[in-house]
Design a protein around this motif. Sequence first.
Motif, mmCIF file in Angstrom:
data_model
loop_
_atom_site.group_PDB
_atom_site.id
_atom_site.type_symbol
_atom_site.label_atom_id
_atom_site.label_comp_id
_atom_site.label_asym_id
_atom_site.label_seq_id
_atom_site.Cartn_x
_atom_site.Cartn_y
_atom_site.Cartn_z
ATOM 1 N N VAL A 152 0.928 -1.185 -0.017
ATOM 2 C CA VAL A 152 -0.224 -0.069 0.384
ATOM 3 C C VAL A 152 0.530 1.158 -0.517
ATOM 4 O O VAL A 152 2.030 1.607 0.864
ATOM 5 N N GLY A 153 0.451 2.113 -1.263
ATOM 6 C CA GLY A 153 1.734 3.482 -1.113
ATOM 7 C C GLY A 153 0.205 3.837 -1.748
ATOM 8 O O GLY A 153 -0.336 4.528 -1.577
ATOM 9 N N THR A 154 1.141 5.263 -2.719
ATOM 10 C CA THR A 154 0.349 5.908 -3.945
ATOM 11 C C THR A 154 -0.713 4.824 -3.479
ATOM 12 O O THR A 154 -1.931 5.239 -3.922
ATOM 13 N N GLY A 155 -0.209 4.306 -4.790
ATOM 14 C CA GLY A 155 -0.997 2.806 -5.269
ATOM 15 C C GLY A 155 -1.154 1.872 -4.359
ATOM 16 O O GLY A 155 -0.274 1.955 -2.967
ATOM 17 N N ILE A 156 -1.831 0.575 -4.915
ATOM 18 C CA ILE A 156 -1.764 -0.394 -4.342
ATOM 19 C C ILE A 156 -0.832 -1.564 -5.228
ATOM 20 O O ILE A 156 -1.272 -1.860 -6.552
ATOM 21 N N GLY A 157 0.196 -1.828 -5.327
ATOM 22 C CA GLY A 157 0.367 -3.067 -5.948
ATOM 23 C C GLY A 157 0.988 -4.016 -5.319
ATOM 24 O O GLY A 157 0.410 -4.302 -4.061
ATOM 25 N N GLY A 158 1.182 -5.171 -5.870
ATOM 26 C CA GLY A 158 1.154 -6.481 -5.040
ATOM 27 C C GLY A 158 1.498 -7.525 -6.296
ATOM 28 O O GLY A 158 1.699 -7.043 -7.989
ATOM 29 N N GLY A 159 1.832 -8.855 -5.483
ATOM 30 C CA GLY A 159 2.918 -9.674 -6.532
ATOM 31 C C GLY A 159 2.745 -11.059 -5.871
ATOM 32 O O GLY A 159 1.884 -11.126 -5.053
ATOM 33 N N VAL A 160 2.460 -11.772 -6.829
ATOM 34 C CA VAL A 160 1.809 -13.462 -6.492
ATOM 35 C C VAL A 160 3.123 -14.351 -7.409
ATOM 36 O O VAL A 160 3.319 -14.391 -8.210
ATOM 37 N N ILE A 161 3.810 -15.087 -5.993
ATOM 38 C CA ILE A 161 4.785 -16.293 -6.065
ATOM 39 C C ILE A 161 3.935 -17.606 -6.237
ATOM 40 O O ILE A 161 3.167 -17.544 -5.417
ATOM 41 N N ILE A 162 3.625 -18.921 -7.273
ATOM 42 C CA ILE A 162 2.980 -19.732 -7.401
ATOM 43 C C ILE A 162 4.331 -20.798 -7.123
ATOM 44 O O ILE A 162 4.982 -20.630 -8.244
ATOM 45 N N ASN A 163 4.688 -22.271 -6.417
ATOM 46 C CA ASN A 163 5.428 -22.842 -6.246
ATOM 47 C C ASN A 163 6.472 -22.507 -7.117
ATOM 48 O O ASN A 163 7.617 -22.897 -7.767
ATOM 49 N N GLY A 164 7.252 -21.536 -6.074
ATOM 50 C CA GLY A 164 7.945 -20.849 -6.225
ATOM 51 C C GLY A 164 8.742 -19.569 -7.739
ATOM 52 O O GLY A 164 9.528 -19.054 -7.314
ATOM 53 N N ARG A 165 7.392 -19.503 -8.069
ATOM 54 C CA ARG A 165 7.642 -18.685 -9.510
ATOM 55 C C ARG A 165 6.998 -17.289 -9.317
ATOM 56 O O ARG A 165 5.698 -17.706 -9.014
ATOM 57 N N LEU A 166 7.139 -16.377 -10.254
ATOM 58 C CA LEU A 166 6.767 -15.316 -10.461
ATOM 59 C C LEU A 166 5.211 -15.818 -10.977
ATOM 60 O O LEU A 166 5.632 -15.944 -12.353
ATOM 61 N N LEU A 167 4.435 -15.542 -10.493
ATOM 62 C CA LEU A 167 2.844 -15.339 -11.412
ATOM 63 C C LEU A 167 2.878 -13.734 -12.299
ATOM 64 O O LEU A 167 3.092 -12.186 -11.735
ATOM 65 N N HIS A 168 3.114 -13.504 -13.578
ATOM 66 C CA HIS A 168 2.805 -12.126 -14.830
ATOM 67 C C HIS A 168 2.002 -12.624 -15.091
ATOM 68 O O HIS A 168 0.761 -11.504 -15.767
ATOM 69 N N GLY A 169 0.890 -14.181 -15.356
ATOM 70 C CA GLY A 169 0.134 -13.817 -16.333
ATOM 71 C C GLY A 169 -0.076 -13.804 -17.922
ATOM 72 O O GLY A 169 0.660 -13.726 -18.249
ATOM 73 N N PHE A 170 -1.398 -14.176 -18.031
ATOM 74 C CA PHE A 170 -1.227 -13.622 -19.669
ATOM 75 C C PHE A 170 -1.262 -12.032 -20.050
ATOM 76 O O PHE A 170 -0.619 -12.639 -21.489
#
Length: 177
Positions: free
Chosen positions: A122-140
């Motif tokens: 949480v800052g000026t906006g709200i950012g996030g990140g997701v790691i699944i099975n040890g890998r960063l998820l970027h999505g389609f």
Amino acid sequence: AAVVDAKGKILGAGRKKTKSEQGFATTVQRMAACVHEAVDAAAVPYDAIQAIGVGSPGPLDLKKGIIINTPNLKWKDAPLKKELKKMLQKPVYVDNDGNVGVLGEFAFGAARGAKDVVGLFVGTGIGGGVIINGRLLHGFNENAGELGHIIVNPDGPVCGCGNRGCLQTIAGSRVLL
């Protein structure tokens, strides 16, 4: 900016205000100067720097290193990777700031040893990140962690992205502070 060794130890750091209101070119020049400040503070030769990693608000085109649109900075199609590479003469890697934050916690911080992680920043906006099975998820679309733009109230306030009721219009620091 920080100079970090392979074990995650910070060797030196620099800090500057972005002054984004002065435009993209000024901010990129300030970023490059901040990198040099961090290298000087680390007392290592510039030739020892292997690469530059940047966490940027998004959404982004990760392959090209372009900021597609960042409402809080008011930049569109900003060639961050290209400009920093030209100024710093090093390989430059650009990813979403939320992704970079969760990756840092996964590798060296509170999430070390975990297999699956969700980070919310949480800052000026709200950012996030997701790691699944040890890998960063970027999505389609390479922007899976843009949690601040999840619409939680379709009748809510207008967000800088143009949508109504994004999470960051209700819970970002601009609203809460």
